[in-house]
Design an enzyme around this catalytic site. Structure first.
Site, PDB file in Angstrom:
ATOM      1  CB  ALA A  38      29.121   2.189  -7.259  1.00 36.94           C
ATOM      2  CD  GLU A  39      29.542  -4.060 -10.294  1.00 36.24           C
ATOM      3  OE1 GLU A  39      30.411  -3.190 -10.059  1.00 36.24           O
ATOM      4  OE2 GLU A  39      29.645  -4.908 -11.206  1.00 36.24           O
ATOM      5  CG  LEU A  87     -13.747  -4.678  -5.516  1.00 38.01           C
ATOM      6  CD1 LEU A  87     -12.597  -4.548  -4.525  1.00 38.01           C
ATOM      7  CD2 LEU A  87     -14.136  -6.140  -5.687  1.00 38.01           C
ATOM      8  CD  GLU A 117      -5.732  -9.881  -2.825  1.00 32.73           C
ATOM      9  OE1 GLU A 117      -6.071  -8.827  -3.400  1.00 32.73           O
ATOM     10  OE2 GLU A 117      -5.738 -10.989  -3.362  1.00 32.73           O
ATOM     11  CE  LYS A 119     -11.482  -0.776  -2.501  1.00 34.13           C
ATOM     12  NZ  LYS A 119     -10.918   0.463  -3.039  1.00 34.13           N
ATOM     13  CB  CYS A 413      -2.370  35.764  24.931  1.00 31.01           C
ATOM     14  SG  CYS A 413      -2.862  34.227  25.734  1.00 31.01           S
TER      15      CYS A 413
END
Ligand code: IVH
Length: 675
Positions: A38-39, A87, A117, A119, A413
């Site tokens: 709210a702020e 790459l 890292e 990918k 079935c």
């Protein structure tokens, strides 16, 4: 809004922009919110108001741009000052080791530090900052020319519009990926579903579609995120970074989101350990990744190694086995689960996905097949992630053959031939074969033998597995034909336990109607309903002959339960099993049908308190309810009678206080006997 002079407004606006972006960064980058929503909204509105009153104060780094500006007729082309390369890939440990070998040879070094890292499985973009302000963002395009998607990128909440921290360069081009977090993707699709709009096949498609919207307001409503993985020209950054990992720290310091999972490791072993670690953590990451990226950490070494054609020699992507693949649907069958649930299954042309060859994928249920509109002959995206059952994610509509009929749920079935039924407002269709259907036999048998049903002690899961798997028992009726020989041949079955089991089976022949009805395992018929049915009909034949209407005469039996019961007894196989059980000597005392509601009791509310001389409380309740009365727990003005025994407590005094009629057991029985 307070009417500031322009100068005051300018400084207030600058203050608000900085504050709002600080909170944005805390929320979207650091994952550590600093103020209540709210702020935040209040600050945001104040800035909007100032900008509306003083349009000249609108700046390109204003967070108000994050909600999206006016739609574009088309995207402008952008030529990348530094091309956006791709790459090379490694698909095995050997290929990763070969990459390390090439780097060592190229650099003449024994050991190399690598920055590792995830990918990201998103879309490559580049972000240009001038004097710390975001001025232009573009897609990768063909690597040399991309599309100007600046307006859309401004709406991505974790892209800094203005850089913070130390040594902000005059010119900076940051490279990274735009994606959608998995949890946001689920919510996005939920929203699409609610609005009756098309769902996205995966986070990557959703991100791509969102980034390429000409109306930035649409993009602003999509939960896009950015992750930085490098800069176009590290040489232009001052003071000059020496390591890629150091460059990443600088990016984080300026306010860019970077992967938490980045690590610097040593040599090929370090690379492969990292690959394993991230692979194991993959499902727990907040975003989809399709591998990891290894980069020689020392930037000077990167320069030495240079590039071959369009990919760097100093970096490589080590891919995970793809979790999604394309294949074709050869047939759509249905499978019967242990509880009779019918699941449509796509039979696929074999395809290697998620590290294994997949030939079947679940389609979950009939509605799901309709929603995804999967048809025989279709080309589909199949997904197998981790150990989960492979599923059909989406159809590729352009590849549909001309004659591709819609899926229809079979009527019978596939295992036992009984009717497949799908109760209204249920997603799951079921085989109505119950006791007869082999797919459901184990479950049915365990239920039949359970303590509150036929109470056959010693007939547990392991034994049921063996009995069914060896075709010794097909229906519960076969239990009563078992001999000591058949049992003694089973694994881990001592003679003693075999004879104990036979004794328990023998004992179960004598039962009650309620237990027997419950043991049949009719859908929606629990123990309480079984008792109601037994009391109401008194005899099994009366119950079996009852149609849905007369079933609904039973207190607490509504249309859904009535339909399940009628359906169960209309299945010939079920009736046959019941006949066999009776023929095998299973019996119970049968009685008269219970009295219907009587005028004396119908609609009357009773409260029972204290100990009655002969009737238990349950028995009294049953008698009252059978005649249309209700039993409540506490005394109120609505109570018609309080039935009091010895040691009646506060309920009795309350009844006296309210002037409620008080009965003893004899008076209750009198009342019960009235018509
Ligand atoms: S570095 C010279 N790091 O993968 C290219 N790329 O196959 C330098 N990608 O289009 C790229 N995660 O968008 C790098 N951690 C990461 C990455 C990453 C995803 C994408 C990148 C590029 C593609 C190349």
């Amino acid at each position: 809004m307070p009417d500031h002079p322009a100068g005051d407004s300018a400084s207030r606006a600058a203050h608000l922009r900085a504050e709002i972006e600080r909170h944005n960064h805390a929320y979207y980058v650091l994952d550590a919110p600093t103020i209540p929503d709210a702020e935040y909204d209040r600050l945001f509105r104040e800035l909007l108001d100032i900008e509306a009153a003083h349009p000249e104060l609108r700046t390109p780094d204003s967070p108000t741009l994050r909600v999206g500006g006016a739609p574009l007729p088309e995207f402008r082309q952008v030529t990348h000052a530094v091309p956006m390369l791709s790459l090379n890939n490694a698909f095995s440990a050997e290929e990763a080791e070969a990459f390390d070998r090439r780097c060592r040879e190229g650099l003449g070094k024994e050991h190399i530090d690598y920055a590792c890292e995830p990918k990201y499985d998103g879309l490559a973009i580049t972000l240009r900052y001038e004097r710390g302000v975001f001025v232009q963002g573009a897609t990768r395009g063909d690597g040399f020319t991309g599309e100007d998607v600046t307006q859309n990128l401004r709406t991505v909440r974790n892209i800094p519009l203005r850089l913070g921290g130390k040594d902000v360069p005059t010119l900076l081009e940051v490279r990274g990926e735009v994606l959608i977090l998995r949890r946001d993707f689920e919510r996005l699709n939920e929203r699409q579903r609610e609005r009756g709009e098309k769902e996205f096949a995966n986070p990557r498609n959703a991100a791509a579609g969102s980034l390429r919207q000409l109306d930035p307001k649409v993009t602003a409503r999509r939960p896009l995120r950015f992750f930085a993985y490098g800069v176009a020209d590290p040489g232009a950054v001052l003071p000059a970074p020496t390591l890629h990992s150091g460059m990443m720290e600088r990016l984080a310091g300026w306010g860019f989101p970077v992967a938490r999972e980045r690590e610097v490791v040593l040599g090929a072993k370090g690379l492969l350990d990292y690959y394993e670690r991230i692979g194991a953590a993959r499902r727990a990451l907040p975003y989809d990744i399709d591998g990891v990226v290894y980069k020689v950490d020392r930037l000077a070494d990167q320069d030495t190694l240079g590039h071959v054609s369009r990919a760097p020699r100093f970096a490589i992507a080590h891919k995970f086995p793809a979790e999604e693949a394309l294949t074709t649907v050869e047939a759509i069958d249905v499978q019967v689960g242990r509880t009779g649930a019918i699941t449509p299954v796509a039979r696929l042309a074999p395809v290697f996905v998620g590290g294994v060859t997949v030939t079947n994928a679940t389609l979950h249920n009939e509605d799901e097949v309709r929603r995804k509109d999967v048809r025989v002959g279709d080309t589909v995206i199949v997904r197998r992630a981790g150990d989960v059952i492979p599923e059909v994610v989406a159809v590729v509509p352009e590849k549909r053959p001309i004659l591709a009929p819609e899926f229809v749920m079979p009527k019978a079935c596939p295992v036992c031939g009984s009717a497949i039924e799908r109760p209204e407002d249920e997603a799951i269709a079921r085989c109505s074969g119950g006791l007869f259907c082999p797919a459901q036999r184990k479950q049915a048998l365990l239920h039949f033998a359970s303590r509150r049903a036929m109470d056959i002690e010693g007939l547990g899961e392991k034994l049921v597995d063996q009995l069914i798997d060896n075709a010794i028992v097909k229906t519960p009726a076969d239990l009563y034909k078992l001999g000591i020989l058949a049992l003694a041949n089973l694994e881990r079955m001592a003679e003693k336990s075999a004879s104990n089991l036979l004794a328990a089976i023998e004992k179960s022949r004598q039962t009650t109607l309620a237990r027997f009805i419950y043991a049949l395992g009719i859908r929606n018929v629990g123990e309480a309903t079984a008792k109601d049915l037994a009391r109401h009909f008194g005899a099994l034949d009366a119950l079996m002959a009852a149609g849905p209407d007369s079933l609904q005469q039973v207190p607490e039996v509504g249309p859904v339960v009535a339909a399940s019961i009628a359906r169960f007894f209309s299945e010939r196989h079920n009736v046959e099993v019941i006949e066999q059980l009776r023929a095998a000597g299973v019996h119970w005392p049968e009685g008269e049908p219970a009295p219907r509601a009587t005028a004396a009791l119908a609609g009357k509310t009773f409260v029972l308190t204290g100990t009655l001389p002969t009737l238990t409380r349950d028995a009294a309740r049953e008698l009252i309810e059978a005649r249309g009365g209700k039993v409540a727990g506490s005394v109120s003005k609505k109570t018609d009678y309080v039935v009091a025994g010895t040691e009646a407590g506060s309920k009795l005094s309350k009844a006296q206080e309210l002037g409620v009629t008080i009965l003893d057991e004899a008076q209750l029985i009198d009342l019960l006997e009235q018509a």
